[in-house]
Write a protein that holds these residues in place. Structure first.
Motif, PDB file in Angstrom:
ATOM      1  N   LEU A 113       0.823  -1.203   0.000  1.00 34.52           N
ATOM      2  CA  LEU A 113       0.000   0.000   0.000  1.00 34.52           C
ATOM      3  C   LEU A 113       0.863   1.261   0.000  1.00 34.52           C
ATOM      4  CD1 LEU A 113      -3.058   0.295  -0.022  1.00 34.52           C
ATOM      5  CD2 LEU A 113      -2.931   0.865   2.395  1.00 34.52           C
ATOM      6  N   SER A 114       1.921   1.256   0.812  1.00 36.19           N
ATOM      7  CA  SER A 114       2.715   2.480   0.913  1.00 36.19           C
ATOM      8  C   SER A 114       3.826   2.532  -0.122  1.00 36.19           C
ATOM      9  CB  SER A 114       3.319   2.585   2.316  1.00 36.19           C
ATOM     10  OG  SER A 114       4.237   1.532   2.512  1.00 36.19           O
ATOM     11  N   GLU A 115       4.312   1.368  -0.579  1.00 33.71           N
ATOM     12  CA  GLU A 115       5.440   1.397  -1.501  1.00 33.71           C
ATOM     13  C   GLU A 115       5.003   1.415  -2.960  1.00 33.71           C
ATOM     14  OE1 GLU A 115       8.384  -1.616  -0.721  1.00 33.71           O
ATOM     15  OE2 GLU A 115       8.231  -1.213   1.413  1.00 33.71           O
ATOM     16  N   LEU A 116       3.891   0.739  -3.268  1.00 36.02           N
ATOM     17  CA  LEU A 116       3.456   0.689  -4.663  1.00 36.02           C
ATOM     18  C   LEU A 116       2.336   1.681  -4.939  1.00 36.02           C
ATOM     19  CD1 LEU A 116       3.232  -0.536  -7.487  1.00 36.02           C
ATOM     20  CD2 LEU A 116       1.904  -2.386  -6.525  1.00 36.02           C
ATOM     21  N   TRP A 117       1.259   1.628  -4.144  1.00 39.20           N
ATOM     22  CA  TRP A 117       0.066   2.409  -4.488  1.00 39.20           C
ATOM     23  C   TRP A 117       0.184   3.854  -4.082  1.00 39.20           C
ATOM     24  CZ3 TRP A 117      -2.991   0.104  -7.789  1.00 39.20           C
ATOM     25  CH2 TRP A 117      -2.943  -1.304  -7.867  1.00 39.20           C
ATOM     26  N   ALA A 118       0.926   4.145  -3.017  1.00 35.24           N
ATOM     27  CA  ALA A 118       1.033   5.535  -2.579  1.00 35.24           C
ATOM     28  C   ALA A 118       2.480   6.006  -2.566  1.00 35.24           C
ATOM     29  CB  ALA A 118       0.413   5.709  -1.194  1.00 35.24           C
ATOM     30  N   GLY A 119       3.400   5.196  -3.086  1.00 32.07           N
ATOM     31  CA  GLY A 119       4.803   5.547  -3.029  1.00 32.07           C
ATOM     32  C   GLY A 119       5.127   6.757  -3.890  1.00 32.07           C
ATOM     33  N   ASP A 120       5.772   7.770  -3.288  1.00 33.15           N
ATOM     34  CA  ASP A 120       6.262   8.936  -4.019  1.00 33.15           C
ATOM     35  C   ASP A 120       5.175   9.767  -4.676  1.00 33.15           C
ATOM     36  OD1 ASP A 120       8.995   9.151  -3.638  1.00 33.15           O
ATOM     37  OD2 ASP A 120       9.387   7.452  -4.956  1.00 33.15           O
ATOM     38  N   VAL A 121       3.942   9.658  -4.193  1.00 32.80           N
ATOM     39  CA  VAL A 121       2.877  10.455  -4.815  1.00 32.80           C
ATOM     40  C   VAL A 121       3.061  11.931  -4.487  1.00 32.80           C
ATOM     41  CG1 VAL A 121       0.405  10.901  -4.818  1.00 32.80           C
ATOM     42  CG2 VAL A 121       1.228   8.575  -4.919  1.00 32.80           C
ATOM     43  N   LEU A 122       3.406  12.226  -3.231  1.00 36.58           N
ATOM     44  CA  LEU A 122       3.582  13.628  -2.841  1.00 36.58           C
ATOM     45  C   LEU A 122       4.844  14.218  -3.462  1.00 36.58           C
ATOM     46  CD1 LEU A 122       2.475  13.702   0.886  1.00 36.58           C
ATOM     47  CD2 LEU A 122       1.280  14.518  -1.131  1.00 36.58           C
ATOM     48  N   GLY A 123       5.910  13.414  -3.518  1.00 35.96           N
ATOM     49  CA  GLY A 123       7.151  13.905  -4.116  1.00 35.96           C
ATOM     50  C   GLY A 123       6.980  14.209  -5.588  1.00 35.96           C
ATOM     51  N   GLY A 124       6.217  13.362  -6.286  1.00 35.38           N
ATOM     52  CA  GLY A 124       5.957  13.601  -7.700  1.00 35.38           C
ATOM     53  C   GLY A 124       5.022  14.776  -7.909  1.00 35.38           C
ATOM     54  N   GLY A 125       4.215  15.081  -6.899  1.00 31.21           N
ATOM     55  CA  GLY A 125       3.281  16.201  -7.016  1.00 31.21           C
ATOM     56  C   GLY A 125       3.985  17.520  -7.270  1.00 31.21           C
ATOM     57  N   MET A 126       5.193  17.668  -6.711  1.00 35.37           N
ATOM     58  CA  MET A 126       5.947  18.908  -6.914  1.00 35.37           C
ATOM     59  C   MET A 126       6.311  19.089  -8.382  1.00 35.37           C
ATOM     60  SD  MET A 126       6.147  20.212  -3.967  1.00 35.37           S
ATOM     61  CE  MET A 126       4.984  19.428  -2.872  1.00 35.37           C
ATOM     62  N   SER A 127       6.850  18.027  -8.996  1.00 41.81           N
ATOM     63  CA  SER A 127       7.233  18.159 -10.408  1.00 41.81           C
ATOM     64  C   SER A 127       5.986  18.255 -11.279  1.00 41.81           C
ATOM     65  CB  SER A 127       8.126  17.007 -10.848  1.00 41.81           C
ATOM     66  OG  SER A 127       7.673  15.795 -10.344  1.00 41.81           O
ATOM     67  N   PHE A 128       4.888  17.665 -10.807  1.00 41.54           N
ATOM     68  CA  PHE A 128       3.625  17.802 -11.544  1.00 41.54           C
ATOM     69  C   PHE A 128       3.208  19.261 -11.613  1.00 41.54           C
ATOM     70  CE2 PHE A 128      -0.987  18.274 -11.029  1.00 41.54           C
ATOM     71  CZ  PHE A 128      -1.393  17.849 -12.267  1.00 41.54           C
ATOM     72  N   VAL A 129       3.217  19.950 -10.461  1.00 42.06           N
ATOM     73  CA  VAL A 129       2.787  21.345 -10.431  1.00 42.06           C
ATOM     74  C   VAL A 129       3.726  22.203 -11.273  1.00 42.06           C
ATOM     75  CG1 VAL A 129       2.504  23.341  -8.936  1.00 42.06           C
ATOM     76  CG2 VAL A 129       1.630  21.146  -8.221  1.00 42.06           C
ATOM     77  N   LEU A 130       5.012  21.893 -11.214  1.00 39.04           N
ATOM     78  CA  LEU A 130       5.999  22.653 -11.984  1.00 39.04           C
ATOM     79  C   LEU A 130       5.674  22.623 -13.477  1.00 39.04           C
ATOM     80  CD1 LEU A 130       8.838  24.059 -11.653  1.00 39.04           C
ATOM     81  CD2 LEU A 130       9.758  21.905 -12.459  1.00 39.04           C
ATOM     82  N   THR A 131       5.541  21.405 -14.050  1.00 40.64           N
ATOM     83  CA  THR A 131       5.306  21.322 -15.495  1.00 40.64           C
ATOM     84  C   THR A 131       3.880  21.730 -15.848  1.00 40.64           C
ATOM     85  OG1 THR A 131       4.866  18.985 -15.186  1.00 40.64           O
ATOM     86  CG2 THR A 131       7.025  19.574 -15.995  1.00 40.64           C
ATOM     87  N   TRP A 132       2.966  21.540 -14.909  1.00 43.04           N
ATOM     88  CA  TRP A 132       1.575  21.961 -15.148  1.00 43.04           C
ATOM     89  C   TRP A 132       1.520  23.463 -15.403  1.00 43.04           C
ATOM     90  CZ3 TRP A 132      -2.505  21.824 -10.626  1.00 43.04           C
ATOM     91  CH2 TRP A 132      -3.767  22.159 -11.125  1.00 43.04           C
TER      92      TRP A 132
END
Lengths: 109, 139
Positions: A81-100
């Motif tokens: 649950l924490s490593e596959l389904w929710a792993g790095d979701v918040l960390g990736g959110g930063m680069s998401f907002v940047l390119t968005w």
């Protein structure tokens, strides 16, 4: 978390755990900026953009589960649950907002 | 063919095609947005037919679909082309290593101990070697 006794019976290879985590976080960081590009092109705003990111992340998790883990997530992740389904979701959110924001500004100049 | 056994050589072309589609969609969206900002007065060209798009015209459906399709393609390409995961339990991992290396696994050090030596096989090997030497000497 597994107990001490379970760990003694079936030991964990730490190297494999790190390798799997690295693979997942590589995919996450690449796809996060990709989703940013897409939602910038689509012109999504506020909650719609974040919803798009969460849906996309879930889709990528399903892909990893099906293609890389072959449906046996317990064999490759200690806490799926924490490593596959929710792993790095918040960390990736930063680069998401940047390119968005970047692509939203580029397309709607 | 089982879908989850997609060969990994498909990953590069799939990702590349997806990137191509994505850049095309991006440029199309850009063109579409500039189309909205050009008003007939500011343009030096006199439009033969006056067309009017509402200023809040959203993205055409084909560009949206192209974007989403390309994103799905790139995601699939990236995931299929990623490194394989390794099993985390020691027994699964050691078994996999042993199968891939032809019987040499992480427990080789334990199996090479003196108590596990096949003494008959070694003796036969030595006898064969001696016989070979003898026949070579006579020739």
């Amino acid at each position: 978390m597994p107990t001490e006794r379970e760990l003694a019976i079936s030991p964990i290879v730490q190297e494999s755990v790190q390798h799997n985590t690295r693979v997942v976080s590589n995919i996450r960081s690449l796809t996060a900026s990709l989703f940013g590009v897409a939602s910038g092109i689509l012109g999504l705003e506020s909650y719609a953009g974040f919803a798009f990111y969460l849906i996309g992340t879930f889709f990528v998790s399903v892909l990893i589960w099906a293609f890389l883990a072959k449906g046996k997530q317990g064999e490759y992740f200690q806490g799926p649950l924490s490593e596959l389904w929710a792993g790095d979701v918040l960390g990736g959110g930063m680069s998401f907002v940047l390119t968005w924001t970047l692509f939203y500004g580029l397309v709607r100049a | 063919m089982n879908l989850t056994n997609m060969p990994s050589y498909l990953s590069r072309p799939l990702t590349f095609l997806g990137l191509l589609l994505l850049s095309h969609a991006c440029y199309s969206a850009y063109e579409h947005s500039t189309l909205l900002t050009i008003s007939p007065q500011s343009s030096s060209l006199k439009p033969t037919a006056t067309f009017s798009l509402p200023p809040s015209a959203s993205l055409p459906l084909d560009i949206s679909l192209e974007t989403i399709l390309s994103v799905i393609m790139i995601c699939a390409g990236l995931v299929v082309g990623a490194e394989e995961l390794k099993p985390i339990t020691w027994r699964a991992w050691a078994g996999k290593v042993e199968r891939e290396n032809g019987g040499v696994g992480p427990f080789q050090g334990l199996e090479d101990r003196l108590g596990f030596v096949d003494i008959r096989a070694k003796r036969k090997e030595f006898a064969d070697w001696v016989r070979d030497q003898d026949s070579d000497g006579k020739r």
